[in-house]
Scaffold this motif. Structure first.
Motif, PDB file in Angstrom:
ATOM      1  N   ALA A 131     -10.720  -8.977   0.552  1.00  0.00           N
ATOM      2  CA  ALA A 131     -11.321  -7.938   1.398  1.00  0.00           C
ATOM      3  C   ALA A 131     -11.227  -6.569   0.729  1.00  0.00           C
ATOM      4  O   ALA A 131     -12.185  -5.791   0.734  1.00  0.00           O
ATOM      5  N   ILE A 132     -10.088  -6.262   0.138  1.00  0.00           N
ATOM      6  CA  ILE A 132      -9.919  -4.952  -0.511  1.00  0.00           C
ATOM      7  C   ILE A 132     -10.944  -4.792  -1.645  1.00  0.00           C
ATOM      8  O   ILE A 132     -11.588  -3.758  -1.777  1.00  0.00           O
TER       9      ILE A 132
ATOM     10  N   PHE B   6      -5.196   0.716   1.874  1.00  0.00           N
ATOM     11  CA  PHE B   6      -5.500   0.765   0.445  1.00  0.00           C
ATOM     12  C   PHE B   6      -6.497   1.861   0.105  1.00  0.00           C
ATOM     13  O   PHE B   6      -6.515   2.343  -1.021  1.00  0.00           O
TER      14      PHE B   6
ATOM     15  N   ALA C  14       0.822  -1.213   0.000  1.00  0.00           N
ATOM     16  CA  ALA C  14       0.000   0.000   0.000  1.00  0.00           C
ATOM     17  C   ALA C  14       0.857   1.266   0.000  1.00  0.00           C
ATOM     18  O   ALA C  14       0.329   2.373  -0.039  1.00  0.00           O
TER      19      ALA C  14
ATOM     20  N   TYR D 260      -8.409  -1.968  -9.903  1.00  0.00           N
ATOM     21  CA  TYR D 260      -9.726  -2.368  -9.370  1.00  0.00           C
ATOM     22  C   TYR D 260     -10.627  -1.177  -9.070  1.00  0.00           C
ATOM     23  O   TYR D 260     -11.843  -1.304  -9.085  1.00  0.00           O
ATOM     24  N   THR D 261     -10.047  -0.012  -8.821  1.00  0.00           N
ATOM     25  CA  THR D 261     -10.865   1.148  -8.468  1.00  0.00           C
ATOM     26  C   THR D 261     -11.482   1.818  -9.710  1.00  0.00           C
ATOM     27  O   THR D 261     -12.267   2.746  -9.578  1.00  0.00           O
TER      28      THR D 261
ATOM     29  N   LYS E  75      -4.134   4.626  -0.286  1.00  0.00           N
ATOM     30  CA  LYS E  75      -3.444   4.484  -1.578  1.00  0.00           C
ATOM     31  C   LYS E  75      -4.373   4.893  -2.722  1.00  0.00           C
ATOM     32  O   LYS E  75      -3.943   5.572  -3.664  1.00  0.00           O
ATOM     33  N   ARG E  76      -5.637   4.502  -2.630  1.00  0.00           N
ATOM     34  CA  ARG E  76      -6.610   4.860  -3.660  1.00  0.00           C
ATOM     35  C   ARG E  76      -6.714   6.376  -3.778  1.00  0.00           C
ATOM     36  O   ARG E  76      -6.629   6.945  -4.865  1.00  0.00           O
TER      37      ARG E  76
ATOM     38  N   ILE F 137      -7.522  -2.651   4.472  1.00  0.00           N
ATOM     39  CA  ILE F 137      -8.611  -1.844   3.899  1.00  0.00           C
ATOM     40  C   ILE F 137      -8.305  -0.360   4.084  1.00  0.00           C
ATOM     41  O   ILE F 137      -8.464   0.442   3.154  1.00  0.00           O
TER      42      ILE F 137
ATOM     43  N   PHE G 187     -14.607  -4.570  -0.185  1.00  0.00           N
ATOM     44  CA  PHE G 187     -14.881  -3.302   0.485  1.00  0.00           C
ATOM     45  C   PHE G 187     -14.866  -2.119  -0.488  1.00  0.00           C
ATOM     46  O   PHE G 187     -15.495  -1.107  -0.217  1.00  0.00           O
TER      47      PHE G 187
ATOM     48  N   PRO H  85      -3.051  -2.380  -7.447  1.00  0.00           N
ATOM     49  CA  PRO H  85      -1.689  -1.896  -7.648  1.00  0.00           C
ATOM     50  C   PRO H  85      -0.879  -2.029  -6.366  1.00  0.00           C
ATOM     51  O   PRO H  85      -1.403  -1.801  -5.278  1.00  0.00           O
ATOM     52  N   MET H  86       0.385  -2.408  -6.496  1.00  0.00           N
ATOM     53  CA  MET H  86       1.217  -2.628  -5.320  1.00  0.00           C
ATOM     54  C   MET H  86       2.489  -1.807  -5.374  1.00  0.00           C
ATOM     55  O   MET H  86       3.171  -1.786  -6.400  1.00  0.00           O
ATOM     56  N   SER H  87       2.794  -1.145  -4.294  1.00  0.00           N
ATOM     57  CA  SER H  87       4.049  -0.406  -4.173  1.00  0.00           C
ATOM     58  C   SER H  87       5.149  -1.363  -3.723  1.00  0.00           C
ATOM     59  O   SER H  87       4.889  -2.521  -3.410  1.00  0.00           O
TER      60      SER H  87
END
Lengths: 260, 260
Positions: free
Chosen positions: B246-247, A250, A133, B196-197, A253-254, A247, B250, B231-233
């Motif tokens: 969960a991410i 992220f 994240a 995903y967002t 991060k979003r 949650i 939610f 996305p991952m840092s």
């Protein structure tokens, strides 16, 4: 070749694998498996122990070049390993120390404050999700599980080497210190006065996550800039601590990636 | 009072606690602890087993009213329990069956499709998070861990009784069936073509989550309406399966609650 379980080094490895106190006193820990060996910074690696049958494979020997090595009979190796099906490689690694300054160097720090998280697997999963994240550091109360527990190390999948962290005896004082540095603190709380998605996390911020059973202590929750809740459907009373932490991080991060 | 570990009922409890096959054949499972006893729907409860010292406490006896009961000596009870510090109560529970229709009854279903999730704790954590996120059902490939494994049941924290679920031998066919019913399917994928967002989850949708090590099979991922990535840092290669699930769920909940 080490061929006895009463060998001093082997006895010490077992101590380091099983006792947090031994790890603390020696400033060392043990990381297991090929993946962890690959991820261990060579500066921190004190010594590598491999089983005889691991060492017999040519591709493994290539991997081990330049490492101070001890070869151990398979039987003795199995007696030290923390896993059911040992891969045949253990690393003795120096513990690192981080300072709050290192975690605050980023323009908009994203921190986690963990209070007394107990489950070693949860703690490791939190490290892994935090790195993903984009978190800049994790601060833990001294009652939190030991990050150097073999199960925790495994669950971090290598994030233990990349995520700055520290333990503190006075997490409330640390919270005050962060606030004084302009970091907003958000307490994850079942009785939060607002939903986590209603706050803005683009600037420096820290999420406070409490113990799996008890949640956050009042002392910490009350001093936070805001108490936020993750709304829950159904009859669920609380979420797994690693899930909650993920949650929240992220969502930060979003927002930081430009999400509305 | 049962005072022997060779008692037939005790032997059967051990079978049900340790063997998925025995659970499947008998259509029964064992739930442990006071919390699970309280959450077990009384229609599904076949019988309750308590230890002598559990039964001696008056508050416990009040709790047990109206239940078909067997009292077991502490020694024999400890031999059956799956936990290190048994609370002294085990429930023999009938397995439920759910149909896809039950999961699709909601106006905008929110489903999870799990392919071969292996870790029992992960699976339970997914159930708990899914209920909290408002999911309407979980569909699992037959290679997924057994939901009735004692460790999984514990991690669900009771969600096992509230979240409709089913196992299927042909998860690809199930995906097609969902699509035909107007459910959009989203494959969580490291090589997803969008974040995903960026997708809208307000209407009926299903998230596909793959095995912890291998991820989703190509067969499933290719047939999904969209492949999405979280996305991952840092240098993280993947997230824990429960954390990913969960991410995503939610984010759906956030959008459905009116978040932009």
């Amino acid at each position: 070749m080490i061929n006895s379980t009463s060998n001093k080094q082997i006895k010490n490895l077992v101590q380091l694998l099983t006792k947090a106190k031994a790890r603390r006193e020696q400033g060392l820990f043990v990381a297991e498996g090929v993946r962890m060996y690959r991820e261990t910074p060579k500066d921190d690696l004190v010594k590598t122990y491999v089983s005889e049958s691991f060492y017999e494979k040519e591709e493994n020997r290539a991997l081990l070049q330049g490492t101070e090595l001890e070869i151990v009979t398979d039987r003795v190796f199995a007696s030290t390993s923390d896993t059911k099906t040992p891969q045949g490689i253990l690393c003795l690694v120096r513990q690192r120390e981080y300072t709050p300054a290192q975690m605050l160097r980023a323009e908009n720090p994203l921190l986690l404050l963990l209070e007394d998280i107990q489950d070693p697997g949860n703690l490791g999963t939190i490290f892994r999700a935090a790195e993903a994240a984009g978190a800049t550091g994790i601060i833990m109360s001294s009652g939190t599980a030991d990050i150097y527990n073999p199960k925790t190390i495994r669950s971090t999948m290598g994030s233990i080497y990349r995520m700055p962290f520290l333990y503190t005896k006075d997490i409330a004082a640390m919270q005050e210190k962060l606030k004084a540095r302009g970091i907003r603190t958000y307490a994850a709380h079942l009785k939060g006065s607002c939903t986590y998605t209603e706050q803005a996390y683009r600037k420096g911020c820290a999420f406070l996550i409490g113990n799996e059973g008890r949640g956050l202590s009042d002392a910490l929750a009350e001093k936070a800039d805001a108490r936020i809740k993750i709304p829950m459907s159904g009859e669920v009373e609380s979420l797994n601590a690693a899930v909650s932490a993920a949650i929240l991080m992220f969502e930060a991060k979003r927002q930081r990636s430009g999400g509305l």
